[in-house]
Design a protein around this motif. Structure first.
Motif, PDB file in Angstrom:
ATOM      1  N   SER A  74       0.945  -1.188  -0.026  1.00  0.00           N
ATOM      2  CA  SER A  74      -0.208  -0.197   0.090  1.00  0.00           C
ATOM      3  C   SER A  74       0.598   1.606   0.042  1.00  0.00           C
ATOM      4  CB  SER A  74      -1.119   0.313   1.333  1.00  0.00           C
ATOM      5  OG  SER A  74      -1.403  -1.395   0.935  1.00  0.00           O
ATOM      6  N   ALA A  77       2.500   1.831  -3.465  1.00  0.00           N
ATOM      7  CA  ALA A  77       1.340   2.453  -4.625  1.00  0.00           C
ATOM      8  C   ALA A  77       0.954   3.813  -4.020  1.00  0.00           C
ATOM      9  CB  ALA A  77       0.102   1.400  -3.646  1.00  0.00           C
ATOM     10  N   GLU A  78       1.107   3.907  -2.920  1.00  0.00           N
ATOM     11  CA  GLU A  78       1.000   6.091  -2.506  1.00  0.00           C
ATOM     12  C   GLU A  78       2.016   6.587  -2.895  1.00  0.00           C
ATOM     13  OE1 GLU A  78       0.398   6.361   1.889  1.00  0.00           O
ATOM     14  OE2 GLU A  78       1.896   8.387   1.814  1.00  0.00           O
ATOM     15  N   MET A  81       2.089   6.607  -6.775  1.00  0.00           N
ATOM     16  CA  MET A  81       1.038   7.746  -7.511  1.00  0.00           C
ATOM     17  C   MET A  81       1.053   9.010  -7.160  1.00  0.00           C
ATOM     18  SD  MET A  81      -2.446   5.716  -7.114  1.00  0.00           S
ATOM     19  CE  MET A  81      -2.348   6.038  -5.852  1.00  0.00           C
ATOM     20  N   MET A 106      -2.174  -2.051  -7.612  1.00  0.00           N
ATOM     21  CA  MET A 106      -2.842  -1.185  -6.721  1.00  0.00           C
ATOM     22  C   MET A 106      -3.062   0.079  -7.804  1.00  0.00           C
ATOM     23  SD  MET A 106      -1.904  -1.912  -3.171  1.00  0.00           S
ATOM     24  CE  MET A 106      -2.367  -3.185  -1.764  1.00  0.00           C
ATOM     25  N   VAL A 107      -1.982   0.515  -8.276  1.00  0.00           N
ATOM     26  CA  VAL A 107      -2.117   1.773  -8.783  1.00  0.00           C
ATOM     27  C   VAL A 107      -2.304   1.803 -10.466  1.00  0.00           C
ATOM     28  CG1 VAL A 107      -0.373   3.707 -10.432  1.00  0.00           C
ATOM     29  CG2 VAL A 107       0.421   2.106  -8.163  1.00  0.00           C
ATOM     30  N   GLU A 108      -2.484   0.504 -11.006  1.00  0.00           N
ATOM     31  CA  GLU A 108      -3.553   0.203 -11.944  1.00  0.00           C
ATOM     32  C   GLU A 108      -4.925   0.442 -11.937  1.00  0.00           C
ATOM     33  OE1 GLU A 108      -0.372  -2.481 -14.571  1.00  0.00           O
ATOM     34  OE2 GLU A 108      -1.782  -3.974 -13.312  1.00  0.00           O
ATOM     35  N   ASP A 109      -5.806  -0.058 -10.947  1.00  0.00           N
ATOM     36  CA  ASP A 109      -6.654  -0.608  -9.874  1.00  0.00           C
ATOM     37  C   ASP A 109      -7.665   1.128  -9.800  1.00  0.00           C
ATOM     38  OD1 ASP A 109      -8.841  -1.516  -9.658  1.00  0.00           O
ATOM     39  OD2 ASP A 109      -8.670  -1.040  -7.879  1.00  0.00           O
ATOM     40  N   ARG A 110      -6.551   1.997  -9.453  1.00  0.00           N
ATOM     41  CA  ARG A 110      -6.294   3.135  -9.199  1.00  0.00           C
ATOM     42  C   ARG A 110      -7.164   4.088 -10.283  1.00  0.00           C
ATOM     43  NH1 ARG A 110      -5.526   5.319  -3.478  1.00  0.00           N
ATOM     44  NH2 ARG A 110      -6.340   7.360  -4.444  1.00  0.00           N
ATOM     45  N   CYS A 111      -5.450   4.222 -10.997  1.00  0.00           N
ATOM     46  CA  CYS A 111      -5.818   5.067 -12.116  1.00  0.00           C
ATOM     47  C   CYS A 111      -6.052   4.876 -13.749  1.00  0.00           C
ATOM     48  CB  CYS A 111      -3.756   5.112 -12.213  1.00  0.00           C
ATOM     49  SG  CYS A 111      -3.660   5.884 -10.458  1.00  0.00           S
ATOM     50  N   ARG A 112      -5.709   3.568 -13.503  1.00  0.00           N
ATOM     51  CA  ARG A 112      -6.135   3.046 -15.363  1.00  0.00           C
ATOM     52  C   ARG A 112      -5.257   3.589 -16.024  1.00  0.00           C
ATOM     53  NH1 ARG A 112     -11.144  -0.280 -14.651  1.00  0.00           N
ATOM     54  NH2 ARG A 112     -11.859   0.643 -13.294  1.00  0.00           N
ATOM     55  N   CYS A 116       2.445   2.567 -15.709  1.00  0.00           N
ATOM     56  CA  CYS A 116       2.609   2.649 -14.354  1.00  0.00           C
ATOM     57  C   CYS A 116       4.636   2.555 -13.963  1.00  0.00           C
ATOM     58  CB  CYS A 116       2.336   0.895 -13.426  1.00  0.00           C
ATOM     59  SG  CYS A 116       1.684   1.213 -12.397  1.00  0.00           S
TER      60      CYS A 116
END
Ligand code: GMT
Length: 379
Positions: A74, A77-78, A81, A106-112, A116
């Motif tokens: 996490s 990912a934070e 991003m 996690m990043v791909e899920d948030r930012c599409r 990445c």
């Protein structure tokens, strides 16, 4: 580049390499974010372009132990991003590469976003030869390797072991350990330190490690006690770990406690290396053996095992001696050959300094930069 680095912060070679790499990259203008449980032991005070993010795993009574790998994922990912990291460099397949993998999802899920960060993984040794060889970890290590965008090992030996044990689908590159030869230089004027250690001009042997079984601490002591029968000498034991207590008992029982100093974990080892005449590293196998390279940079010839990564940078008879693991008689004979012949010692010490120059930080950091650039080009 903006580079995240995750490593073990504890006293050990992988943390030292990861931290020195981050410092060198920052000095060359890259922005480096360390993402760790604690500040790595060689990080020091604030340095331009270096940021440190602490990972805190949640404690909850229902959990028997905190889920550090998830908290690390996490946090990666934070940071990735918000700081727009290009690369996350994981030192050790588990948990760091595994957490980086999860962080990317996690990043791909948030930012599409398809652009990445890329995952670079460096394998250091025990993650493959000890942890990875354990059945409970094998699947995780293999996945972490195969899902990395690029993987390096610190020696040809470790590359061969990784290929033998994991048959990875990704190519493995070798980027050796390195040493800052501007910092690791033989110092003089250490009379005060000599007095503090109670040294009186005798020969000095040194050992530096985390005192784990792979280091064969018993062989360090047996070799030294044989040396002591022929020359006045003191052994400096630097570091700490599970075998230390037994080692302290052994030297007392064998009547040589007065000739051995157990110094514990010391961050600035250059003054101690500068006092030494020979370094002993009789490990079963080292994937590289960073402490030996650091000793060589300080003009200390080494007596090490003819195993693992040592033969890749230590030439028998030129930088010290390579001896089969467990051959303490032969190790003691080699130490004595060095300690009793000043001319040979001087020649070897000079050859060690020249050899360490070939592994200086700037050379190897350029290899890492090139490696990162190739990973980014494939994005
Ligand atoms: O065994 C240690 O000294 C610690 C260990 C670690 O994981 O921090 O060191 C490993 O990585 C170093 C840096 O790449 C290598 O120089 C050491 O040889 C390697 N240790 C072993 O392979 C036992």
């Amino acid at each position: 580049m903006k580079i995240g680095i995750s490593c073990h912060h504890t006293y050990g070679g992988s943390g030292a390499v990861a931290t020195e790499l981050g410092k060198a990259l920052a000095a060359r203008g890259h922005v480096v974010h360390f993402i760790n449980r604690s500040a790595p032991f060689r990080l020091g005070s604030f340095t331009e372009n270096i940021y440190y993010h602490e990972v805190e795993a949640m404690h909850y009574p229902l959990f028997e132990c905190p889920f550090y790998s998830l908290a690390l994922a996490s946090k990666i990912a934070e940071v990735a991003m918000f700081e727009k990291l290009d690369i996350v460099h994981a030192h050790y397949a588990i948990p760091h590469a595994m957490s980086a993998m999860l962080a990317r999802q996690m990043v791909e899920d948030r930012c599409r976003e398809s652009s990445c960060f890329r995952i670079a993984t460096t394998l250091h040794g025990t993650d493959i030869t000890v942890v990875g060889a354990d059945a409970s970890m094998q699947g995780a290590v293999r996945l972490a390797i195969n899902k990395s965008d690029g993987v390096t090992t610190v020696s040809e030996y470790l590359k061969r072991e990784t290929e033998r044990l994991f048959e990875p689908r990704v190519p493995i590159e070798v980027i050796a350990n390195f040493v800052d030869t501007r910092e690791f230089q033989r110092q003089s004027g250490l009379e005060r330190l000599e007095r503090q250690l109670g040294l009186r001009g005798e020969k000095i042997c040194i050992h530096l490690s985390n005192f784990r079984p792979v280091k064969r601490i018993g062989d360090v002591l047996s070799t030294f006690s044989r040396v002591l029968e022929r020359v006045p000498a003191t052994l400096l034991m630097v570091g700490d770990g599970p075998e230390r207590s037994e080692a302290e008992v052994w030297v007392r029982e064998h009547g040589i406690a007065g000739h051995v100093r157990f110094l514990g974990k010391i961050d600035d080892i250059v003054p101690l290396l500068s006092l030494a005449d020979v370094m002993l590293m009789p490990s079963n196998a080292e994937s590289f053996g960073l402490a030996a390279l650091e000793a060589m940079a300080c003009g200390v010839p080494v007596v090490v095992t003819d195993a693992g990564g040592f033969p890749e940078f230590v030439e028998h008879g030129r930088h010290g001696y390579l001896v089969a693991p467990g051959e303490v008689e032969e190790m003691a004979r080699c130490c004595l050959e060095l300690l009793l012949d000043d001319e040979q010692h001087r020649r070897m010490a000079e050859a060690c300094i020249r050899q360490a120059e070939r592994y200086r930080t700037s050379v190897l950091v350029e290899q890492y930069e090139d490696f990162y650039e190739r990973l980014l080009a494939g994005r």
